[in-house]
Design an enzyme around this catalytic site. Structure first.
Site, PDB file in Angstrom:
ATOM      1  CE  LYS A   1     -46.315  17.683  15.019  1.00  0.00           C
ATOM      2  NZ  LYS A   1     -45.841  18.104  13.696  1.00  0.00           N
TER       3      LYS A   1
ATOM      4  N   GLY B   1     -45.307  21.792  -2.764  1.00  0.00           N
ATOM      5  CA  GLY B   1     -46.511  22.009  -1.972  1.00  0.00           C
ATOM      6  C   GLY B   1     -46.685  23.472  -1.602  1.00  0.00           C
TER       7      GLY B   1
END
Length: 301
Positions: A184, A16
């Site tokens: 998160k 990525g």
């Protein structure tokens, strides 16, 4: 990380070439042989020619990193870090499946939808991570480290070994991957869709009384769905993130502004799925999910 544990890690692959992929590659290249796998040949050539330029606190440093377009198979490494967004995971799974079962994988995505994908992977060692850094990709070979934070890692499958000790890019080893991801998730679910809809920076969610009230109502829905223990701590954590990143734009707001697909499915979509399983009503979550999907559709026209 336990003292006295020997680190034998030398090679790292990072899949990525977005903001996180560039950020991780730049820092980890100080201590490891890093290969970055990019979506395009153009970005790979750019990085091979110029390196990755890291901008931080008014300074910039260029790091030498090897880059390969992902159309080629991923090479074996001591660790493969997957930094692509949730909705790109299915595209890279065929490349991951070419790796041996002994190759450790670290997945760093927002939300929790990727857990279903992990269940079917053959690798014996799978890690999950969350990132508290702020990062913005400037161009194909440059990244701005906008907020210095921490990367948290927990084992989803297999033993947690000594992993990536690096002084200027701290890592924290967590013992409970689910608790780590939920913490998160709550932050992402509160900040991302609201800032994207209101088109405001993170701090406005606590400085504007109307926004604050809506965020609180949203939190109460989410806490009920996820059955959060010590919900007050999750709320205080989210407020703390809003305060510490008050001048930042959320990743979802940036995606909306630049006409990109957001990660709303991985964040609020996951909460909707959990609510449906528990037959819990979530009108605010549903409204926000539909609003962001509608904005995405308009941007795509």
């Amino acid at each position: 990380m336990e003292r006295g544990t020997k680190n034998t890690m030398k090679t790292i692959g990072i899949i990525g070439g977005g903001s996180l992929g560039l950020l991780f590659s730049a820092y980890l290249s100080d201590c490891y042989d890093v290969t970055l796998y990019t979506k395009t040949k153009t970005q790979a050539k750019c990085i091979n020619d110029n390196g990755i330029t890291l901008h931080r606190q008014g300074e910039h440093h260029t790091k030498k990193v090897s880059a390969i377009p992902l159309e080629k198979n991923v090479k074996e490494a001591d660790l493969i870090i997957i930094t692509v967004k949730q909705y790109h995971l299915k595209e890279i799974i065929p490349f991951i499946k070419t790796l041996t079962i002994h190759t450790p994988l670290l997945f760093i995505q927002n939300g929790m939808s990727h857990i279903e994908i992990l269940k079917n992977l053959p690798q014996r060692t799978l890690y999950l991570g969350t990132v508290e850094h702020g990062a913005m990709r400037i161009n194909m070979d440059s990244v701005h480290h906008t907020g210095i934070g921490t990367t948290r890692i927990a084992s989803y499958r297999g033993e947690m070994e000594s992993i990536l000790p690096i002084v200027n890019f701290p890592w924290v080893i967590e013992t409970d991957w689910y608790a780590m991801l939920v913490k998160k998730l709550v932050v992402n679910a509160l900040i991302n869709p609201l800032t994207a809809l209101y088109r405001v920076k993170n701090g406005q969610l606590i400085h504007n009384g109307y926004f604050y009230k809506t965020m609180r109502l949203l939190f109460e829905e989410i806490a009920a769905v996820l059955k959060l223990d010590s919900a007050f701590n999750y709320w205080e954590n989210a407020l703390g993130v809003c305060s510490r990143t008050s001048t930042n734009q959320s990743s979802m707001l940036k995606d909306i502004q630049e006409g990109r697909q957001t990660e709303i499915d991985a964040i609020l979509g996951y909460i909707q799925t959990q609510a449906a399983e528990k037959r819990t009503s979530t009108p605010i979550v549903d409204f926000l999910y539909g609003s962001i999907k509608g904005i995405e559709e308009e941007k795509g026209d």
